[in-house]
Design a protein around this motif. Structure first.
Motif, PDB file in Angstrom:
ATOM      1  N   SER A 104       3.437  -0.734   4.039  1.00 50.47           N
ATOM      2  CA  SER A 104       3.924   0.577   3.101  1.00 50.47           C
ATOM      3  C   SER A 104       5.620   0.591   3.650  1.00 50.47           C
ATOM      4  O   SER A 104       6.043   0.185   4.711  1.00 50.47           O
ATOM      5  CB  SER A 104       3.378   1.764   3.723  1.00 50.47           C
ATOM      6  OG  SER A 104       1.953   1.516   3.619  1.00 50.47           O
ATOM      7  N   PRO A 148      -2.155  -4.299   5.131  1.00 53.82           N
ATOM      8  CA  PRO A 148      -1.274  -3.675   4.336  1.00 53.82           C
ATOM      9  C   PRO A 148       0.185  -3.579   4.863  1.00 53.82           C
ATOM     10  O   PRO A 148       0.468  -3.419   6.128  1.00 53.82           O
ATOM     11  CB  PRO A 148      -2.123  -2.302   4.161  1.00 53.82           C
ATOM     12  CG  PRO A 148      -2.885  -2.347   5.503  1.00 53.82           C
ATOM     13  CD  PRO A 148      -3.116  -3.565   5.732  1.00 53.82           C
ATOM     14  N   CYS A 208      -6.147  -2.341  -5.408  1.00 56.85           N
ATOM     15  CA  CYS A 208      -5.726  -3.445  -4.887  1.00 56.85           C
ATOM     16  C   CYS A 208      -6.418  -3.804  -3.483  1.00 56.85           C
ATOM     17  O   CYS A 208      -6.908  -5.077  -3.340  1.00 56.85           O
ATOM     18  CB  CYS A 208      -4.374  -3.785  -4.894  1.00 56.85           C
ATOM     19  SG  CYS A 208      -3.490  -4.051  -6.393  1.00 56.85           S
ATOM     20  N   ASN A 212      10.476  -2.947  -6.078  1.00 54.97           N
ATOM     21  CA  ASN A 212       9.677  -3.789  -5.884  1.00 54.97           C
ATOM     22  C   ASN A 212      10.158  -5.175  -5.456  1.00 54.97           C
ATOM     23  O   ASN A 212       9.590  -5.929  -4.843  1.00 54.97           O
ATOM     24  CB  ASN A 212       8.634  -4.303  -7.285  1.00 54.97           C
ATOM     25  CG  ASN A 212       7.752  -3.044  -7.343  1.00 54.97           C
ATOM     26  OD1 ASN A 212       7.452  -2.545  -6.521  1.00 54.97           O
ATOM     27  ND2 ASN A 212       7.214  -3.102  -8.782  1.00 54.97           N
ATOM     28  N   LEU A 258       0.907  -1.062   0.045  1.00 57.34           N
ATOM     29  CA  LEU A 258      -0.145   0.083  -0.082  1.00 57.34           C
ATOM     30  C   LEU A 258       0.980   1.299   0.047  1.00 57.34           C
ATOM     31  O   LEU A 258       1.467   1.467   0.865  1.00 57.34           O
ATOM     32  CB  LEU A 258      -0.857  -0.022   1.263  1.00 57.34           C
ATOM     33  CG  LEU A 258      -1.739   1.270   1.330  1.00 57.34           C
ATOM     34  CD1 LEU A 258      -2.715   1.310   0.361  1.00 57.34           C
ATOM     35  CD2 LEU A 258      -2.377   1.274   2.786  1.00 57.34           C
ATOM     36  N   SER A 259       0.907   2.005  -0.986  1.00 64.29           N
ATOM     37  CA  SER A 259       1.495   3.200  -1.269  1.00 64.29           C
ATOM     38  C   SER A 259       0.888   4.332  -0.815  1.00 64.29           C
ATOM     39  O   SER A 259       1.351   5.605  -0.649  1.00 64.29           O
ATOM     40  CB  SER A 259       2.055   3.318  -2.622  1.00 64.29           C
ATOM     41  OG  SER A 259       1.092   3.596  -3.549  1.00 64.29           O
ATOM     42  N   SER A 305      -2.554   0.929  -5.283  1.00 64.10           N
ATOM     43  CA  SER A 305      -2.470   0.142  -4.445  1.00 64.10           C
ATOM     44  C   SER A 305      -3.967   0.071  -3.704  1.00 64.10           C
ATOM     45  O   SER A 305      -4.308  -0.935  -3.116  1.00 64.10           O
ATOM     46  CB  SER A 305      -1.157   0.406  -3.458  1.00 64.10           C
ATOM     47  OG  SER A 305      -1.215   1.683  -3.069  1.00 64.10           O
ATOM     48  N   ILE A 319      -0.134  -6.774  -5.226  1.00 62.51           N
ATOM     49  CA  ILE A 319       0.775  -5.694  -5.687  1.00 62.51           C
ATOM     50  C   ILE A 319       0.286  -5.157  -7.066  1.00 62.51           C
ATOM     51  O   ILE A 319      -0.382  -5.779  -7.816  1.00 62.51           O
ATOM     52  CB  ILE A 319       2.084  -6.092  -6.096  1.00 62.51           C
ATOM     53  CG1 ILE A 319       3.088  -4.926  -6.267  1.00 62.51           C
ATOM     54  CG2 ILE A 319       2.301  -7.393  -6.864  1.00 62.51           C
ATOM     55  CD1 ILE A 319       4.516  -5.453  -6.286  1.00 62.51           C
ATOM     56  N   GLY A 320      -0.010  -3.780  -6.982  1.00 62.04           N
ATOM     57  CA  GLY A 320      -0.869  -3.058  -7.878  1.00 62.04           C
ATOM     58  C   GLY A 320       0.098  -2.499  -9.233  1.00 62.04           C
ATOM     59  O   GLY A 320      -0.079  -1.633  -9.519  1.00 62.04           O
TER      60      GLY A 320
END
Length: 221
Positions: free
Chosen positions: A32, A30, A17, A96, A8-9, A14, A117-118
């Motif tokens: 980050s 999640p 997602c 990533n 989660l960004s 994200s 992952i988005g």
């Protein structure tokens, strides 16, 4: 209840997602990352998104900044969108790989069945770690390099946006009630998105083609 770790960004992808994982019946965990990025706005918004989805737990991991990217080095300017097919200076080396490695370790600890992952290989900036080939290779790492994989329990790397255009991603998120008003995509991290960096341009294009209105403010559209 089955568990999923979600990268989660605080951005559009994200967050979508998170909505997908919730709709598929997962309890949300999640994660980050503070990796020396230019701004912490995305982390602040990630916390809000996690709260919105009533996440079971939200981890924020700190990773040493290795530099080499416009997103982590203030001496490198964030460029305007070019779309020339070249890997842009906003690429963060091995990002990533690092993110998924942390997520994988955490998934093993909590007994999660999936990692979301988005990434997308359709409307994206050309980053090599967003392609199907990379995800397939990392899935093999999961299968042979973890206790869960060796024992046959498995942890699936899920990429629900991989084949979706940004417009299709937006449509999916809107259908699932993703809180896009709590997100940011801008590389510059201002209260108002710049509207001209790669991420902003692709996001605006997605909302326009989806026939929706982006709920966040922009300096330029």
């Amino acid at each position: 209840m089955k568990k999923a770790v979600v990268l989660l960004s605080g951005g559009l992808d994200s967050t979508t997602c998170m909505a997908v994982a919730k709709s598929e019946g997962y309890q949300l965990y999640p994660v980050s990352f503070d990796y020396g990025q230019r701004h912490n706005r995305e982390l602040a918004l990630a916390k809000k998104v996690a709260t919105y989805f009533e996440a079971k737990d939200h981890k924020i991991f700190t990773i040493q900044n290795v530099g080499g990217s416009a997103l982590t080095d203030s001496n490198i300017d964030v460029p305007e969108y070019e779309g020339d097919g070249e890997i842009p200076v906003t690429y963060v080396p091995a990002r990533n790989i690092l993110f998924l490695s942390y997520a994988l370790g955490y998934a093993e600890v909590i007994g999660a069945e999936a990692i979301y992952i988005g990434v997308s290989s359709v409307d994206y900036s050309g980053y090599p770690d967003c392609r199907p080939e990379f995800i397939e290779a990392f899935q093999q790492v999961v299968n042979v390099g973890t206790a869960a994989g060796v024992k046959g329990k498995g942890i699936d790397i899920k990429t629900p946006l991989m084949k979706l255009s940004k417009a299709d991603t937006v449509k999916l998120g809107l259908e699932l009630g993703a809180p896009y008003h709590l997100t940011t995509s801008c590389y510059k991290g201002g209260e108002e998105a710049c509207g001209v960096c790669d991420s902003c341009v692709l996001r605006l294009k997605g909302f326009e083609e989806a026939g929706g209105e982006d709920p966040i403010p922009y300096k330029s559209k």
